[in-house]
Scaffold this motif. Structure first.
Motif, mmCIF file in Angstrom:
data_model
loop_
_atom_site.group_PDB
_atom_site.id
_atom_site.type_symbol
_atom_site.label_atom_id
_atom_site.label_comp_id
_atom_site.label_asym_id
_atom_site.label_seq_id
_atom_site.Cartn_x
_atom_site.Cartn_y
_atom_site.Cartn_z
ATOM 1 N N GLN A 77 60.570 105.945 7.196
ATOM 2 C CA GLN A 77 59.278 105.845 7.804
ATOM 3 C C GLN A 77 58.321 106.397 6.522
ATOM 4 O O GLN A 77 57.097 106.098 6.628
ATOM 5 N N LEU A 78 58.889 107.314 5.757
ATOM 6 C CA LEU A 78 57.892 107.874 4.655
ATOM 7 C C LEU A 78 57.700 106.931 3.677
ATOM 8 O O LEU A 78 56.542 106.946 3.388
ATOM 9 N N ALA A 79 58.420 105.918 3.419
ATOM 10 C CA ALA A 79 58.410 104.805 2.424
ATOM 11 C C ALA A 79 57.116 103.957 2.877
ATOM 12 O O ALA A 79 56.233 103.574 2.325
ATOM 13 N N GLU A 80 57.455 103.776 4.397
ATOM 14 C CA GLU A 80 56.389 102.945 5.030
ATOM 15 C C GLU A 80 55.030 103.551 5.081
ATOM 16 O O GLU A 80 53.895 102.747 4.619
ATOM 17 N N ASP A 81 55.083 104.825 5.083
ATOM 18 C CA ASP A 81 53.583 105.512 5.121
ATOM 19 C C ASP A 81 53.014 105.515 3.877
ATOM 20 O O ASP A 81 51.672 105.249 3.674
ATOM 21 N N LEU A 82 53.772 105.821 2.618
ATOM 22 C CA LEU A 82 53.443 105.846 1.434
ATOM 23 C C LEU A 82 52.705 104.415 1.033
ATOM 24 O O LEU A 82 51.647 104.344 0.420
ATOM 25 N N THR A 83 53.552 103.416 1.356
ATOM 26 C CA THR A 83 53.058 102.088 1.094
ATOM 27 C C THR A 83 51.598 101.733 1.898
ATOM 28 O O THR A 83 50.898 101.002 1.081
ATOM 29 N N LYS A 84 51.667 102.335 3.021
ATOM 30 C CA LYS A 84 50.198 102.160 3.535
ATOM 31 C C LYS A 84 49.275 102.824 2.898
ATOM 32 O O LYS A 84 47.938 102.409 2.499
ATOM 33 N N LEU A 85 49.460 103.877 2.292
ATOM 34 C CA LEU A 85 48.636 104.914 1.444
ATOM 35 C C LEU A 85 48.288 104.139 0.510
ATOM 36 O O LEU A 85 47.096 104.490 0.218
ATOM 37 N N ILE A 86 49.077 103.882 -0.490
ATOM 38 C CA ILE A 86 49.091 103.478 -1.622
ATOM 39 C C ILE A 86 48.720 101.841 -1.675
ATOM 40 O O ILE A 86 49.883 101.129 -1.803
ATOM 41 N N ASP A 87 47.628 101.490 -1.031
ATOM 42 C CA ASP A 87 47.591 99.927 -0.769
ATOM 43 C C ASP A 87 47.152 99.001 -2.041
ATOM 44 O O ASP A 87 46.974 97.961 -1.976
ATOM 45 N N ASP A 88 47.305 99.704 -3.352
ATOM 46 C CA ASP A 88 46.961 98.711 -4.470
ATOM 47 C C ASP A 88 48.505 98.600 -5.227
ATOM 48 O O ASP A 88 48.990 99.406 -5.441
ATOM 49 N N PRO A 89 48.830 97.124 -5.017
ATOM 50 C CA PRO A 89 50.201 96.601 -5.560
ATOM 51 C C PRO A 89 50.293 97.156 -6.890
ATOM 52 O O PRO A 89 51.554 97.534 -7.320
#
Length: 312
Positions: free
Chosen positions: A42-54
């Protein structure tokens, strides 16, 4: 007054049972979450949403501290330091330059990023920041922390649903049917007093600080901690290995055909009442062990104020 005392005693008995089942659910939940790595995912998913610059995510993947969270094949942990995320994020925005940056350089690097929600947020923070780079990093760190906390509500809701499912399973598996137990306690003074005695002994032996500390420990550390033994003992008790609890209409030891009590049967309404009682147990347990621990202490104090303990 006797009726009021009986009602308080029933409430104490139910609270003690709910507390024991809640602790059991907590232990099972921890095991499931650890095996499935629910918190880390869940934390990895949240970080991916937060840092939306690939591009920034790719840059962060080069750092061992964040690589498990931003790569698909990583095994993320259950915590990430917001300050580390903020520093690595701003460093990645500058192209990984190791030199100390000024606010002008940081703002220029942020403005040069491709369009994204992250860029907008960093620009908004930069506009309200002073010329102090460390203060700016601290503000970004606080934003990361707050954002992950808000996103973490999804994880909490998921855990609540899992806890309800485990609580319902425990209620049926151990036959902890609230309606039957409450009725039995109200009609049986001896059973009430025995359960109240166990509750008083438990609350006297487990301070609030020790209870919170035990819940915060990892399972292995909790098992080795001496102050946690009464808590783990209560979990064992609600599983039917205690004489006091064994006298209650719980467990399946005195039931000839448990499936007849669980499955729908034509002409019989017992199964419907049983499921209602089990659902009440599961809903109560979903409130969590801290809730029932606090309520149990309050009820014990109320009972002592109404009916002081006898002293020799």
């Amino acid at each position: 007054m006797s009726n009021f005392t009986a009602i308080v005693d029933v409430a104490i008995g139910l609270s003690l049972i709910y507390l024991g089942v809640s602790l059991y659910v907590t232990i099972v939940n921890e095991f499931i979450a650890q095996k499935l790595q629910l918190r880390g995912k869940q934390l990895a998913e949240d970080l991916t949403k937060l840092i939306d610059d690939p591009n920034l995510r790719s840059a962060l993947a080069a750092n061992p501290a964040l690589a498990p969270f931003v790569t698909s094949n990583g095994k993320p942990g259950s915590y990430v330091d917001p300050d580390i995320v903020a520093r690595l994020l701003l460093g990645a925005a500058r192209g990984g330059q190791a030199t100390v940056a000024t606010m002008e350089e940081l703002i220029g690097a942020i403005n040069a990023l491709p369009a994204s929600e992250l860029k907008k947020q960093l620009q908004a923070i930069a506009q309200s920041a002073s010329d102090n780079v460390e203060a700016f990093i601290g503000t970004v760190s606080h934003w990361v922390d707050q954002s992950l906390t808000m996103m973490g509500e999804v994880y909490k809701q998921r855990i609540k649903l899992i806890s309800f499912g485990i609580g319902l399973f425990a209620a049926v598996a151990f036959n902890i049917q609230t309606l039957d137990v409450a009725s039995h306690l109200y009609r049986n003074k001896e059973a009430r007093e025995a359960l109240v005695a166990v509750a008083e002994q438990f609350t006297d032996g487990v301070p609030k600080e020790a209870f919170d500390k035990c819940l915060a420990l990892e399972p292995a550390a909790r098992a080795a901690e001496a102050s946690c033994k009464p808590i783990l003992g209560l979990v064992t008790t609600v599983q039917g290995r205690n004489e006091t609890f064994g006298q209650l209409p719980m467990f399946w030891t005195n039931v000839d055909d448990p499936w007849a009590q669980i499955l729908p049967s034509l002409g019989q309404a017992n199964w419907l009442l049983n499921w209602l009682g089990w659902l009440i147990t599961a809903l109560a347990v979903s409130l969590g062990a801290p809730f029932w621990f606090d309520l149990l202490n309050k009820l014990v104090n109320i009972r002592r104020a109404v009916q002081p303990r006898k002293t020799s």
